[in-house]
Write an enzyme that holds these catalytic residues in place. Structure first.
Site: not given
Length: 543
Positions: A405-406
């Protein structure tokens, strides 16, 4: 049920904050986990009971990916409302606040493999649909996801598209009966079990767009499972799209606006991932506290030894500070959605407003998880390094939190870039609050830069952005922790002092990295490590 923001006294001030204002304006109050009211606390306890009675006893079977076991647990969770807690009741959810949904998810995350599975299906696989879907799309799919009947997945990453998320190769072309998708998606959580995929592709190779793709779609193939270091009980695989034809009505949002679906799902996903990261940290600290009392050396439980007690205290303090910023952020997000009109544009504005805070929570919580799990394993000593004890699995599972998620690196760059632009555009005041050492030096550091980077930079520029990001993140955490300590006193003040001692040092280092200047650090406050350790041991976990 009232939302935490409505039911908690003294929380109205938090609702008036605007994104990033934490740097320069301190609110009078901040939402904390203590503010959840009785019926909300009951739902949180129900989530913990589910983890301890249904999930943790079968952790080894989940690690072996016993056929049908994970989907059956998701269905059980769905029957209790855990698969759609913050989805509107109109579409089969419980209609709860995002703050309460995140707290429930934290306690559903004591096993990380189950956490990822339910976190994806109740989170980023639903967010875009909930925010940007038509009533027809939401009516068709959300009730199935919210009930646990269906499992959802989110497909953005590709073999050559990770942090540079929009450099997509996956294409969508207009066919006779629908959109025809071709390409490969990688690192797709829940791929083995998912019934519905949110897939991001480029129409005609140019317009980034989002599509709702059912598992039964001809041309969609789930490749073999990835052999992962951790999260072995979760599913991670590639999707191969070979002329997969999707009905025209399954275009989610508008052509060319898929980035709004993708990034706002990630904004809110990072907030929920923060709570998901606290779940394993909570379990690790609890395991360490229990083991330290059982393990005897030199005629005493090791929980009596000063360095073990210091570890327990510092883990609790870092956990408490991360928790403070997460649930403050949740209240802010709930307030942003309450202030909007429920339209697509309104939902987009609400999801974007606290993107900086969401990134700060993601980085702080995942790095707190890493610290707590590592120190907890150290408490176990050699036994912690064996697979016979739970720490090895917790340690393996925790590592990926700083990647998905990044990555924490890209979150740092985007956090500082967005914040700097907001300052230069006048959306955030330049006037420093000067209410703590960290708030003073963060304002001084940002004041030295009067040009916002136009793109994601490389080399020394990224190093500066990373340091500015750390300053902003520490300012938010320190302020959130200080507000909580001021509201509750007692042991909370000791937790704050323990966190502050670490945070001031980290902030001074980041200031030097960003500016090239040295700065004196305030004297460390006197910390009652014994009181903190005793509280951890009494609770067998976080304070």
């Amino acid at each position: 049920m009232p939302s935490p923001a409505d039911s908690a006294s003294g929380n109205s001030a938090v609702q008036t904050e605007r994104g990033c204002s934490f740097l320069f304006n301190t609110p009078a109050a901040s939402f904390t986990p203590e503010m959840f009211v009785a019926d909300e606390a009951l739902m949180i306890r129900t989530a913990e009971d589910f983890s301890r009675k249904e999930v943790l006893p079968v952790s080894e079977r989940l690690e072996a990916q016993e056929e049908g076991l994970m989907p059956s647990l998701v269905r059980k969770a769905g029957s209790l409302g855990f698969c759609g807690p913050d989805i509107s009741e109109k579409f089969g959810g419980l209609g709860l606040s995002k703050n309460l949904a995140a707290r429930m998810l934290e306690f559903l995350s004591l096993d990380a493999s189950f956490s990822v599975t339910i976190g994806i299906t109740s989170g980023i696989s639903q967010v875009g649909l909930s925010l940007f879907g038509t009533d027809g799309q939401r009516s068709q799919y959300l009730p199935r996801l919210a009930s646990g009947e269906w499992i959802g997945a989110y497909a953005l990453s590709e073999p050559n598209s990770g942090s540079d998320a929009l450099s997509l190769g996956c294409r969508a072309e207009r066919g006779q009966k629908g959109w025809v998708l071709d390409g490969t998606k990688m690192w797709i959580s829940n791929a083995k079990w998912a019934d519905l995929f949110v897939i991001i592709a480029k129409i005609d190779g140019e317009q980034v767009s989002a599509f709702l793709v059912e598992r039964s779609t001809p041309g969609l193939t789930v490749a073999r499972e990835e052999h992962k270091m951790g999260l072995k009980g979760s599913s991670t695989a590639r999707l191969v799209l070979d002329h997969a034809e999707v009905p025209f009505e399954n275009l989610l949002h508008e052509p060319g606006k898929g980035h709004q679906v993708a990034f706002n799902a990630l904004n809110l996903g990072r907030f929920k991932l923060s709570s998901m990261s606290l779940g394993p940290a909570r379990e690790a600290l609890g395991q360490a506290a229990r083991y330290s009392q059982d393990r005897k050396q030199f005629g005493h439980s090791i929980s009596h030894f000063g360095l073990i007690r210091q570890k327990l205290a510092e883990m609790a303090a870092r956990f408490w500070a991360a928790e403070s910023m997460i649930y403050r952020t949740g209240a802010l997000i709930d307030g942003a959605f309450a202030a909007e009109d429920g339209t697509r544009d309104g939902n987009r504005r609400a999801a974007e407003e606290f993107a900086v805070e969401c990134s700060a929570c993601k980085v702080m919580s995942t790095e707190t998880e890493a610290f707590v799990v590592d120190e907890s394993l150290q408490v176990f000593g050699g036994y912690g390094f064996t697979e016979e004890f739970p720490m090895a699995r917790l340690y393996r599972d925790a590592r990926v939190s700083r990647i998905y998620e990044g990555t924490n690196e890209i979150n740092r760059v985007s956090l500082a870039t967005r914040l700097m632009r907001n300052i230069l555009n006048g959306k955030v005041s330049k006037a420093p609050a000067k209410d703590s050492f960290i708030s003073e030096i963060v304002a001084a550091a940002f004041a030295k830069f009067d040009v916002a980077p136009a793109t994601v930079l490389s080399g020394s520029d990224q190093i500066v952005l990373g340091a500015l990001s750390d300053l902003a993140m520490l300012a938010y955490a320190e302020q959130s922790a200080r507000l909580r300590a001021g509201a509750y006193g007692g042991i909370h003040r000791e937790l704050y002092k323990a966190f502050l001692s670490w945070a001031n040092f980290q902030a001074a280092f980041a200031f030097g990295r960003a500016t090239g200047e040295g700065i004196s650090i305030p004297a460390s406050p006197s910390i009652d490590f014994d009181a903190l350790a005793e509280s951890v041991l009494a609770k067998n976990g976080p304070i």
